[in-house]
Design an enzyme around this catalytic site. Structure first.
Site, mmCIF file in Angstrom:
data_model
loop_
_atom_site.group_PDB
_atom_site.id
_atom_site.type_symbol
_atom_site.label_atom_id
_atom_site.label_comp_id
_atom_site.label_asym_id
_atom_site.label_seq_id
_atom_site.Cartn_x
_atom_site.Cartn_y
_atom_site.Cartn_z
ATOM 1 N N SER A 29 0.819 -1.225 0.000
ATOM 2 C CA SER A 29 0.000 0.000 0.000
ATOM 3 C C SER A 29 0.843 1.260 0.000
ATOM 4 C CB SER A 29 -0.849 0.078 1.273
ATOM 5 O OG SER A 29 -1.721 -0.992 1.371
ATOM 6 N N HIS A 60 -3.375 0.591 -4.520
ATOM 7 C CA HIS A 60 -2.889 -0.632 -5.160
ATOM 8 C C HIS A 60 -3.236 -0.624 -6.643
ATOM 9 C CE1 HIS A 60 -1.994 -3.085 -1.510
ATOM 10 N NE2 HIS A 60 -2.781 -2.179 -0.973
ATOM 11 N N HIS A 82 -5.811 -8.938 -1.148
ATOM 12 C CA HIS A 82 -5.774 -9.327 0.264
ATOM 13 C C HIS A 82 -6.904 -10.302 0.571
ATOM 14 C CE1 HIS A 82 -3.984 -5.339 -0.152
ATOM 15 N NE2 HIS A 82 -3.204 -5.663 0.869
ATOM 16 N N TYR A 84 -8.964 -9.967 2.891
ATOM 17 C CA TYR A 84 -10.176 -9.242 3.295
ATOM 18 C C TYR A 84 -11.030 -8.819 2.106
ATOM 19 C CZ TYR A 84 -7.308 -5.047 2.416
ATOM 20 O OH TYR A 84 -6.496 -4.109 1.841
ATOM 21 N N GLU A 85 -10.461 -8.906 0.888
ATOM 22 C CA GLU A 85 -11.275 -8.606 -0.299
ATOM 23 C C GLU A 85 -12.047 -9.853 -0.732
ATOM 24 O OE1 GLU A 85 -8.978 -6.088 -3.337
ATOM 25 O OE2 GLU A 85 -7.451 -6.757 -1.927
ATOM 26 N N ALA A 112 2.509 -2.075 4.427
ATOM 27 C CA ALA A 112 2.234 -1.016 5.395
ATOM 28 C C ALA A 112 1.776 -1.716 6.669
ATOM 29 C CB ALA A 112 1.129 -0.115 4.862
ATOM 30 N N MET A 209 -2.070 -6.536 7.158
ATOM 31 C CA MET A 209 -3.066 -7.445 6.581
ATOM 32 C C MET A 209 -2.574 -8.152 5.327
ATOM 33 S SD MET A 209 -6.334 -4.920 6.989
ATOM 34 C CE MET A 209 -6.538 -3.901 8.466
ATOM 35 N N SER A 210 -1.266 -8.335 5.203
ATOM 36 C CA SER A 210 -0.750 -8.948 3.963
ATOM 37 C C SER A 210 0.478 -9.798 4.268
ATOM 38 C CB SER A 210 -0.384 -7.839 2.974
ATOM 39 O OG SER A 210 0.688 -7.076 3.470
ATOM 40 N N ASN A 233 1.426 3.989 11.107
ATOM 41 C CA ASN A 233 0.619 4.516 12.238
ATOM 42 C C ASN A 233 0.993 3.743 13.485
ATOM 43 O OD1 ASN A 233 -1.000 2.377 10.501
ATOM 44 N ND2 ASN A 233 -1.691 2.144 12.621
ATOM 45 N N HIS A 245 -7.477 4.721 6.358
ATOM 46 C CA HIS A 245 -6.667 4.219 5.233
ATOM 47 C C HIS A 245 -5.890 5.370 4.581
ATOM 48 C CE1 HIS A 245 -5.421 1.611 2.008
ATOM 49 N NE2 HIS A 245 -6.045 2.344 1.092
HETATM 50 N N1 HPA Z 1 -3.374 -2.628 11.479
HETATM 51 C C1 HPA Z 1 -3.473 -3.512 10.442
HETATM 52 N N2 HPA Z 1 -3.012 -3.263 9.227
HETATM 53 C C2 HPA Z 1 -2.417 -2.077 9.013
HETATM 54 C C3 HPA Z 1 -2.274 -1.118 10.036
HETATM 55 C C4 HPA Z 1 -2.792 -1.418 11.333
HETATM 56 O O1 HPA Z 1 -2.694 -0.614 12.275
HETATM 57 N N3 HPA Z 1 -1.631 -0.055 9.485
HETATM 58 C C5 HPA Z 1 -1.392 -0.369 8.184
HETATM 59 N N4 HPA Z 1 -1.863 -1.586 7.900
#
Ligand code: HPA
Length: 272
Positions: A29, A60, A82, A84-85, A112, A209-210, A233, A245
């Site tokens: 990302s 993406h 991902h 989640y998609e 990320a 998440m990847s 973050n 996001h």
């Molecule tokens: N959690 C999960 N996935 C992420 C995060 C997070 O805080 N930041 C970027 N991808």
């Protein structure tokens, strides 16, 4: 799966022509700007590849890029899908199987991630030393594909020699490179503060998440893997703000330059 793999691999091979990439780089990302470091890039949209899953998330783009990085030919996967998609882990990892079928022996994965360890600040880079698969899915579930074994070893998923090269490159460039454990969750909701406390106790330094599907398949195929998390973050509950996001994409962009520098250095050390 093996039919799609054979057809997609043939399409990528035809597009590559005489190029022989020494590494494949998965750009996560907001990290598409690493692609700007490639010289003489050529592109192939995922649409041209049978069964190749197209990303549906902002940040993406879906294309393969072949080009020169640090004097070596590389193949970049710009954009990934991902779990989640709604994609099956085996589809997420199809590109990795194609890279293996092309004879690529090094996979560099970027993502990320939210920082859990106190010292990991937004905009920083974390070298992945190990991971926790907390998605409770596995890209290797199903029949054993040719070239893979039923129970692949996972003692050293992240290649020690490549990690040493990354540390050395960061040192030479005066960049801070933390190292830690990546927890791969399924998403798409960000974690709750209680989940982050749980992950911290389990030994996670960052969460995203990847990445895990690609590495499981990479290791099953004997590919050496190297991974970087861009800390976008502080994980849920560790800072006052809410997670969005947009914030993740903006922070990833800031760290892209440092990541490109380290990646270029590591790739330049690979034998041609
Ligand atoms: N959690 C999960 N996935 C992420 C995060 C997070 O805080 N930041 C970027 N991808």
């Amino acid at each position: 799966m093996s039919d799609l793999l054979a057809r997609s691999t043939a399409a990528v091979r035809a597009w590559l022509g005489p190029r022989r990439p020494v590494a494949a780089i998965v750009l996560g990302s907001g990290l598409g700007q690493v692609a700007a470091s490639l010289t003489r890039p050529t592109r192939l949209g995922y649409r041209e590849l049978p069964g190749f899953p197209e990303p549906g998330v902002e940040g993406h783009v879906g294309e393969l890029l072949a080009g020169d990085l640090g004097g070596r030919e590389v193949l970049c996967q710009r954009g990934r899908v991902h779990g989640y998609e709604g994609h099956a882990p085996a589809s997420i990892a199809l590109p990795t199987r194609i890279f293996a079928a092309l004879g690529i022996r090094v996979l560099i994965v970027t993502n990320a991630a939210g920082g859990i360890r106190q010292t990991l600040r937004p905009g920083g880079l974390m070298l992945i030393a190990d991971h926790l698969n907390v998605s409770f899915r596995n890209a290797l579930i199903g029949g054993v594909l040719s070239g893979e074994t039923r129970f692949p070893d996972m003692c050293d998923p992240w290649d020690a020699e490549l990690r040493a090269a990354a540390r050395q490159e960061a040192l030479e460039a005066g960049l801070t490179l933390d190292e830690g454990v990546y927890a791969g969750v399924i998403g798409p909701s960000y974690e709750t503060p209680a989940e982050i406390r749980m992950l911290e106790r389990l030994g996670a330094d960052a969460v995203g998440m990847s990445t895990v599907p690609e590495v499981l398949v990479g290791r099953a195929r004997g590919i050496r893997c190297l991974g970087f998390s861009v800390i976008t973050n502080r994980a849920a509950g560790l800072s006052a703000g809410r997670l969005t996001h947009e914030e993740v994409i903006a922070a990833a962009g800031q760290a892209g330059q440092a990541l490109a520098r380290v990646l270029t250095g590591v790739v330049s050390r690979l034998s041609a």
